[in-house]
Design an enzyme around this catalytic site. Structure first.
Site, PDB file in Angstrom:
ATOM      1  CB  ALA A  96      -6.582   1.832   5.055  1.00  0.00           C
ATOM      2  CE  LYS A  97      -1.253   7.598   7.581  1.00  0.00           C
ATOM      3  NZ  LYS A  97      -1.819   6.811   8.780  1.00  0.00           N
ATOM      4  NE  ARG A  98      -5.221  -0.545   2.072  1.00  0.00           N
ATOM      5  CZ  ARG A  98      -5.026  -1.060   3.089  1.00  0.00           C
ATOM      6  NH1 ARG A  98      -3.747  -0.392   3.717  1.00  0.00           N
ATOM      7  NH2 ARG A  98      -5.022  -2.115   3.513  1.00  0.00           N
TER       8      ARG A  98
END
Lengths: 282, 282
Positions: A96-98
């Site tokens: 998700a690379k949040r």
């Protein structure tokens, strides 16, 4: 006592080897699989990969964006995929690379890492532009719940080189800073010889020397995209990662998914075996 | 011809002033508003803020994480909030801080910036750890559809300082690199004197000198968190942003939202006025 994500990842690698199967229902692959460009298509795609990976690979990695593009219906599809994967015993890394700060970051962590939440995964990827320290709420939640966070450190795409190789006054690059700061979190939480909850994303085709990354003793798994279609071979892992090779999770997406629905079990079986054989050549 | 997001943002500022109202249904605020900690609570919160902002402020900025924590139900709530805000004529900046590469980034852009998609917003925030160039698919989609992208450049949280002040061999900091690379995209797409689609996030309490940011002629709006609760006042905008002050969108969240449901119209009205007055003092 909660078993840490690092220890669960290590057990998965010991049993099945280091292969991680990407779940990337992007438009081209949905077409190749004769599935509709919709949340239902993404769900069918994801469930099929989960079924094929179960008992053959330790990890699957759904790429969140390909579900997000269908909005709430896409997230409902992703919830099904995550739940089925976890029920099958495969460890799920939500890609998700949040990345955010404070209570905002805490809410992302709650979404992906809280036991019982609809989007519960075993680990999530995180982006550190706002600083590794800004992700601390996610690290704490991960540590408490036996979950993991993989922080982007060095990626192999050319556009990221300028930023990730920028350096501080002590000539420490951004990539090395991320590794140092995340390693410090592990050091504070993990017993000697165990793997912690805070891993790294380091592309398999990254130039370590040019990126200013010093070899380090792995205290957590390293998620390494770039195997398969993007050019790295499992047999290269020892050369690329040196003493860190045993901590590497080899992520492949297109090289497996392009096999299509009919052949995917066979291809996962083959790729998992060649990833394991790298291990045996240590 | 499609009107660019930059031109729409400028028209909004001309009409209502530079205030942007955050929509942050975090646990503490849901409690204060006597709303349940659920997707339904987040939806009611968001719809109430949208209603109060309509005709009083040019921008609202939903914080995606506070919806994402409720999974697909949270995204369904966010879809309602986005749709109502757009229907009311308020420009919606989805604060999602997404960032990836290639077709993965394209899918994020499709989710937030495609006309007719369930999560359609007017602009989205993006995180450049993988390089500004990796966001190019989002810039292209934005340009085609009259949408905007705000790229994180310099943030005011202390954890981000080490990374954002790291520098390349020419002593150009990461923050300045982001501004340069994103400005180049605007320069290629925008007529002289117009505002482009690729804006920046620069915190109102950032130390520009220490961050190595050189003043620049604004060719796109600057989204500036840090007004209100975090300490910056609208009257400070000219001092902080200099010649760039007219391009600044002043984002406030807690300082408005803590007014509660009953008083929020009044507080938005007051804060919008004081943000406008800064403009008149130019």
């Amino acid at each position: 006592m909660t078993v840490s994500f690092g220890q669960r990842a290590r057990a998965g690698i010991d049993r099945f080897g280091p292969l991680c199967v990407g779940i990337d229902p992007h438009p081209g692959l949905l077409d190749e699989w004769a599935l509709p460009q919709s949340a239902a298509g993404a769900r069918e795609f994801g469930l099929r990969v989960v079924e094929a990976a179960a008992g053959r690979a330790a990890f699957v990695k759904p790429q969140v964006s390909f579900f997000e593009r269908y909005g709430s219906a896409g997230f409902a599809a992703l919830e099904r995929v995550l739940a089925e994967a976890r029920a099958s015993g495969t460890l799920v890394i939500a890609d998700a690379k949040r990345g955010d700060i404070g209570s905002t970051m805490d809410a992302y962590a709650a979404a992906w890492l809280t036991p019982g939440s609809p989007l519960e995964a075993d680990a999530v990827t995180a982006s550190p532009y706002l600083g590794v320290g800004a992700l601390s709420g996610a690290f704490e939640l991960a540590h408490r719940g036996g979950k993991g966070v993989f922080v982007l450190a060095a990626t192999s795409n050319p556009e990221g080189i300028g930023l990730q190789r920028s350096a501080d006054a002590d000539a420490r690059t951004v990539a090395q800073r991320v590794i140092d700061e995340a390693s410090a979190v592990n050091a504070a939480c993990v017993a000697d010889g165990e793997w912690g909850s805070v891993g790294f994303v380091i592309g398999a085709t990254v130039d370590w020397h040019a990126s200013g990354i010093r070899p380090f003793t792995p205290v957590a798994p390293i998620l390494a995209p770039g195997f398969g279609y993007q050019g790295a071979r499992p047999a290269d892992a020892r050369r690329i990662f040196g003493a860190m090779a045993p901590a590497v999770i080899m992520s492949e997406s297109r090289s497996i998914l392009s096999a299509g629905s009919d052949r995917i079990e066979t291809v996962i079986e083959e790729h998992a075996r060649s990833a394991r054989e790298q291990d045996h050549h240590e």
